[in-house]
Write an enzyme that holds these catalytic residues in place. Structure first.
Site, PDB file in Angstrom:
ATOM      1  N   SER A 139       0.848  -1.138   0.087  1.00 54.08           N
ATOM      2  CA  SER A 139       0.048   0.108  -0.099  1.00 54.08           C
ATOM      3  C   SER A 139       0.961   1.344  -0.059  1.00 54.08           C
ATOM      4  O   SER A 139       0.530   2.338  -0.286  1.00 54.08           O
ATOM      5  CB  SER A 139      -0.766   0.154   1.278  1.00 54.08           C
ATOM      6  OG  SER A 139      -1.551  -1.176   1.628  1.00 54.08           O
ATOM      7  N   HIS A 176      -2.462  -3.615  -6.361  1.00 53.30           N
ATOM      8  CA  HIS A 176      -2.959  -3.250  -4.915  1.00 53.30           C
ATOM      9  C   HIS A 176      -4.513  -3.214  -4.945  1.00 53.30           C
ATOM     10  O   HIS A 176      -5.212  -2.550  -5.486  1.00 53.30           O
ATOM     11  CB  HIS A 176      -2.641  -1.652  -4.995  1.00 53.30           C
ATOM     12  CG  HIS A 176      -2.981  -1.123  -3.592  1.00 53.30           C
ATOM     13  ND1 HIS A 176      -3.315   0.010  -3.226  1.00 53.30           N
ATOM     14  CD2 HIS A 176      -2.884  -1.819  -2.140  1.00 53.30           C
ATOM     15  CE1 HIS A 176      -3.259   0.223  -1.977  1.00 53.30           C
ATOM     16  NE2 HIS A 176      -3.206  -0.770  -1.474  1.00 53.30           N
ATOM     17  N   GLU A 193      -5.420  -1.364  -8.015  1.00 50.42           N
ATOM     18  CA  GLU A 193      -4.419  -0.533  -8.767  1.00 50.42           C
ATOM     19  C   GLU A 193      -3.186  -1.202  -9.423  1.00 50.42           C
ATOM     20  O   GLU A 193      -2.615  -2.132  -8.669  1.00 50.42           O
ATOM     21  CB  GLU A 193      -3.946   0.635  -7.725  1.00 50.42           C
ATOM     22  CG  GLU A 193      -4.912   1.565  -7.133  1.00 50.42           C
ATOM     23  CD  GLU A 193      -4.655   2.418  -6.183  1.00 50.42           C
ATOM     24  OE1 GLU A 193      -5.298   3.406  -6.012  1.00 50.42           O
ATOM     25  OE2 GLU A 193      -3.507   1.896  -5.486  1.00 50.42           O
ATOM     26  N   ASN A 199      -5.161   6.180  -1.973  1.00 47.57           N
ATOM     27  CA  ASN A 199      -4.455   6.684  -0.701  1.00 47.57           C
ATOM     28  C   ASN A 199      -3.899   7.993  -0.816  1.00 47.57           C
ATOM     29  O   ASN A 199      -3.884   8.831  -0.016  1.00 47.57           O
ATOM     30  CB  ASN A 199      -3.514   5.669  -0.185  1.00 47.57           C
ATOM     31  CG  ASN A 199      -4.127   4.433   0.439  1.00 47.57           C
ATOM     32  OD1 ASN A 199      -5.293   4.574   0.754  1.00 47.57           O
ATOM     33  ND2 ASN A 199      -3.343   3.481   0.436  1.00 47.57           N
TER      34      ASN A 199
END
Ligand SMILES: NC(=O)c1ccc[n+]([C@@H]2O[C@H](COP(=O)([O-])OP(=O)(O)OC[C@H]3O[C@@H](n4cnc5c(N)ncnc54)[C@H](O)[C@@H]3O)[C@@H](O)[C@H]2O)c1
Length: 507
Positions: free
Chosen positions: A121, A142, A154, A192
């Site tokens: 991450s 991800h 991702e 994120n």
């Protein structure tokens, strides 16, 4: 169906590894699950079987399909058993050296064409791939937790990753029923990174004493349609997870002011008030359910003063109609009478600045957030300034609550609550497009699926108007003098030219 990878190894049988193994098996791949902790892979396989039994019980999977899935997964204990795999996905601890070491060992076992993917991450895919003799075979893959429900992945190209590897992984994600989005190897990738605006701006607002946590949550849910308020969300994730992510992305972007974390979460983390998991966070959870203080009822003053509305108010015609429909007497003079409630409706400015610039009597001046059409919001937000008289504040509160709509009265804030938070989210997303972290379309998909926002951030900016977003940010910068609010060139140019925030330049 021809599956992109016929034999997939998943290393790390924790929350993520199990989910990835489940999806890989459901896509049609044979799956090998491995973990360094003895028995963990077997427990992982047992939990997969339970998942499929549940799906079978719900009628979502017939017995034959369930049995085929169970037969397709197995626990392994040694790397040598992975020799025939064409894909290995690692979901071990988030530690650069551990991941590098694992990939180095794997490379000596698997075939040269085997794709090595990392579910990291927060680490750089490029840095992980550096351990390999063939970094072109390594990419980020991800997933989000829980993997079967969060239908987005991702796919991240490191510095040397081949386009073909990314293409195969994206195709495999689609075979799992997930949407693949492509991201550059940048801190936080898409989700994120894009998620930095919501919590950090809400924390700044709370840190200025503008409103309490529950009020900020109510405003953002009722005005902008977020499913969870920022503080509810922080309580759900837990500060042990979210505060380090805030710090990490801030530092990885070399102290970019837009991502600046807050001392509020640092202190609460130190106190162990992590959120739901500790029974105390921004809310209390005495029996597992959230406890929030009741909203105070609207005051009921005997007489309402006449209302004078600033000529520079946002959506002035709508505001006049609203005040009229609520039954107030509207003053039409060029200046307010000596008893009038003075209403201003700024974009980005605070009430104090407007009162000073327009030479209004600050003791009788109250702001209302008119960025969003009154008909489209479930809550009205009023702001006082430090000089506002209590009777005037209460009169304004009573007036706007007359038809039963919820009203929050907050202290002075550049851009109230919603304008600031929405502008922060839109600005960060715009800058991600400017930096080519991903395409505008992938950004929207990743954020709506990965964060559950009511719209993608660019669509949100278009909804409230790119020019309004720009005005909010320029004025926030004037009020606070903080480079945090400087508009991204992507937003600046599209806002100035009246273009959609989704607009991409022709090649
Ligand atoms: N949990 C999330 O919300 C989430 C979301 C996206 C990505 N990730 C990433 O996924 C990875 C795994 O996260 P998780 O939440 O599943 O962790 P977890 O702690 O639930 O599971 C990790 C598993 O890996 C095993 N393990 C540790 N080191 C190992 C090694 N060297 N070799 C083999 N097995 C090893 C552990 O025994 C454990 O079973 C991390 O990189 C994390 O950053 C997590």
């Amino acid at each position: 169906m021809n599956v992109n990878f016929s034999k997939t190894a998943v290393i790390g049988a924790g929350a993520m590894g199990r989910g990835i193994a489940q999806m890989a098996a459901q896509a049609g791949s044979e799956v090998f699950l491995m973990d360094s902790l003895p028995g963990a892979a077997e427990r992982g396989i047992a939990s997969l079987s339970e998942q499929w039994d549940k799906l079978h019980a719900k009628g979502k999977l017939d017995a034959q399909a369930r049995d085929a899935l169970v037969a397709r997964v197995r626990a392994v204990t040694s790397m040598e058993e992975l020799v025939g795999c064409d894909l290995v996905v690692e979901a071990i601890i988030e530690d650069l050296e551990a991941k590098r070491q694992l990939f180095r060992t794997l490379e000596s076992v698997v075939a040269p064409a085997t794709v090595l993917a990392t579910n990291t991450s927060s680490l750089s895919v490029t840095a992980i791939a550096k351990a390999l003799a063939h970094p072109e075979r390594c990419a980020g893959f991800h997933f989000f937790n829980p993997v079967p429900l969060m239908k987005v992945v991702e796919v991240i190209a490191g510095f040397k990753t081949s386009a073909e590897v990314c293409g195969r992984l994206a195709g495999f994600a689609e075979q799992m029923g997930h949407k693949a989005v492509r991201a550059q190897d940048t801190p936080g990738f898409i989700v994120n990174h894009a998620g930095r605006g919501y919590g950090t701006e809400a924390l700044r607002i709370a840190g200025e004493g503008v409103a309490d946590f529950a009020t900020i949550d109510r405003i953002l849910k009722d005005q902008a349609g977020f499913r969870l308020g920022p503080f509810e969300l922080l309580d759900l994730t837990g500060l042990d997870v979210s505060h380090p992510v805030m710090e990490s992305i801030y530092h990885q972007y070399y102290e970019e002011p837009r991502f600046r974390p807050s001392v509020i979460t640092a202190q609460r983390l130190a106190a162990g008030a992590l959120g739901r998991k500790t029974g105390e966070g921004f809310y209390r959870y005495p029996d597992g359910t959230q406890q929030a203080a009741e909203e105070p009822p609207a005051p009921k003053p005997e007489v309402l003063p006449g209302v004078w509305i600033s000529p520079r108010a946002a959506r002035r015609a709508e505001l006049i109609k609203l005040v009229h429909d609520l039954g107030a007497q509207i003053e039409t003079g060029a200046t307010p009478s000596t008893t009038a409630l003075i209403l201003v409706a700024p974009l980005g400015f605070d009430v104090t600045t407007v009162a000073a610039v327009e030479r209004l009597d600050a003791t009788r001046t109250v702001g209302i957030d008119m960025m969003i059409d009154d008909a489209a919001t479930r809550r009205r937000v009023l702001a006082t300034n430090p000089a506002t008289r209590v009777d005037i504040r209460d009169a304004a509160h009573a007036l706007f609550a007359r038809d039963g709509k919820a009203v929050s009265v907050i202290r002075d804030s550049g851009g109230f609550v919603t304008q600031r938070v929405v502008a922060a989210i839109v600005n960060i997303a715009a800058d991600m497009c400017q930096q080519e972290v991903c395409s505008p379309a992938d950004l929207e998909t990743a954020v709506t699926r990965g964060l559950g926002y009511p719209q993608g951030p660019l669509a949100m900016g278009n909804l409230y108007g790119p020019t309004n977003m720009l005005e909010v940010l320029f004025n926030l910068q004037t009020v606070y003098g903080d480079p945090r609010y400087r508009p991204s060139p992507w937003l600046r140019r599209r806002g100035a030219l009246g273009l959609s925030l989704m607009h991409e330049e022709e090649a």
